[in-house]
Design an enzyme around this catalytic site. Structure first.
Site, PDB file in Angstrom:
ATOM      1  N   ASP A   5      21.009  67.419 -36.541  1.00  0.00           N
ATOM      2  CA  ASP A   5      22.383  67.397 -36.021  1.00  0.00           C
ATOM      3  C   ASP A   5      22.882  68.794 -35.669  1.00  0.00           C
ATOM      4  OD1 ASP A   5      23.064  64.665 -35.978  1.00  0.00           O
ATOM      5  OD2 ASP A   5      23.427  64.665 -38.145  1.00  0.00           O
ATOM      6  N   ASP A  42      23.765  56.101 -35.935  1.00  0.00           N
ATOM      7  CA  ASP A  42      23.904  57.324 -36.730  1.00  0.00           C
ATOM      8  C   ASP A  42      25.321  57.385 -37.306  1.00  0.00           C
ATOM      9  OD1 ASP A  42      23.776  59.963 -37.669  1.00  0.00           O
ATOM     10  OD2 ASP A  42      23.879  60.861 -35.666  1.00  0.00           O
ATOM     11  N   GLY A  46      27.206  56.815 -41.444  1.00  0.00           N
ATOM     12  CA  GLY A  46      27.605  55.774 -42.390  1.00  0.00           C
ATOM     13  C   GLY A  46      26.524  54.762 -42.701  1.00  0.00           C
TER      14      GLY A  46
HETATM   15 ZN    ZN Z   1      23.255  62.723 -35.645  1.00  0.00          ZN
END
Ligand code: ZN
Length: 189
Positions: free
Chosen positions: A6, A148, A150
């Protein structure tokens, strides 16, 4: 199965994480992994080659970052040799990706607002996945659907049932007493 990486720039999203040099180090340490790079940045086309060179196998960028340049950005990522993923935030209707489905390797559906880990899953996410899945079937294309944000042992199976192919697990895995058990449950669905 893969590493989801990320990248946040403090501009498209308020948080800052890391960039291509960190990916390069990871790739050197674990060369056999598949690197799914999720760019939460304002100018993905400008940085795509840096991430490809650093070891990305797939590059995801946000439709909200380049609303008027989606086609050009897909082409720019394609040019790097990486697989191409288009990502939508919860506030973007799933229909927004339909015009590009045939050009994409993957659509990434966010289950939370992008920017921070550890958020609660937005319950309408499986419905959004199902809409993209239905359009994929209608067109007869094989674009993958990834989700993507939770994702845990309860929400993951709901997304798989709705048509998701890949699950991204962060907090539910890294904060688990037994991460392998979480992976086993998600694999079993
Ligand atoms: Zn991500």
């Amino acid at each position: 199965d893969m590493v989801h990486f990320d990248v946040m720039d403090g501009h498209f999203v308020p948080n800052i994480t890391y960039g291509a040099p960190v990916l390069k180090c990871l790739k050197k340490a674990v060369p056999e992994a598949f690197y799914d790079v999720h760019l939460m940045i304002s100018d993905p086309a400008r940085y795509a080659q840096d991430f490809a060179t650093a070891g990305a196998n797939l590059i995801n960028f946000h439709i909200e970052a380049v609303p008027n340049h989606v086609g050009q950005t897909i082409a720019a990522v394609r040019e790097t040799g990486c697989l191409v993923g288009l990502t939508i935030s919860p506030s973007t209707p799933p229909q927004a990706v339909f015009p590009y489905l045939d050009e994409l390797d993957l659509v990434l559906v966010m289950g939370v607002e992008p920017g921070f880990g550890g958020q609660k899953f937005i319950p309408t996410t499986p419905t959004r996945i199902a809409a993209i899945c239905a359009e994929r079937t209608r067109r007869g294309c094989d674009t993958l659907i990834e989700v993507d944000g939770g994702i845990n042992t309860e929400t993951g199976p709901l997304c798989i049932a709705a048509g998701a192919d890949w699950l991204v697990a962060g907090s539910s895995l890294f904060h688990a007493m037994d991460p392998a058990a979480v992976v086993n449950v998600l694999h079993s669905k």
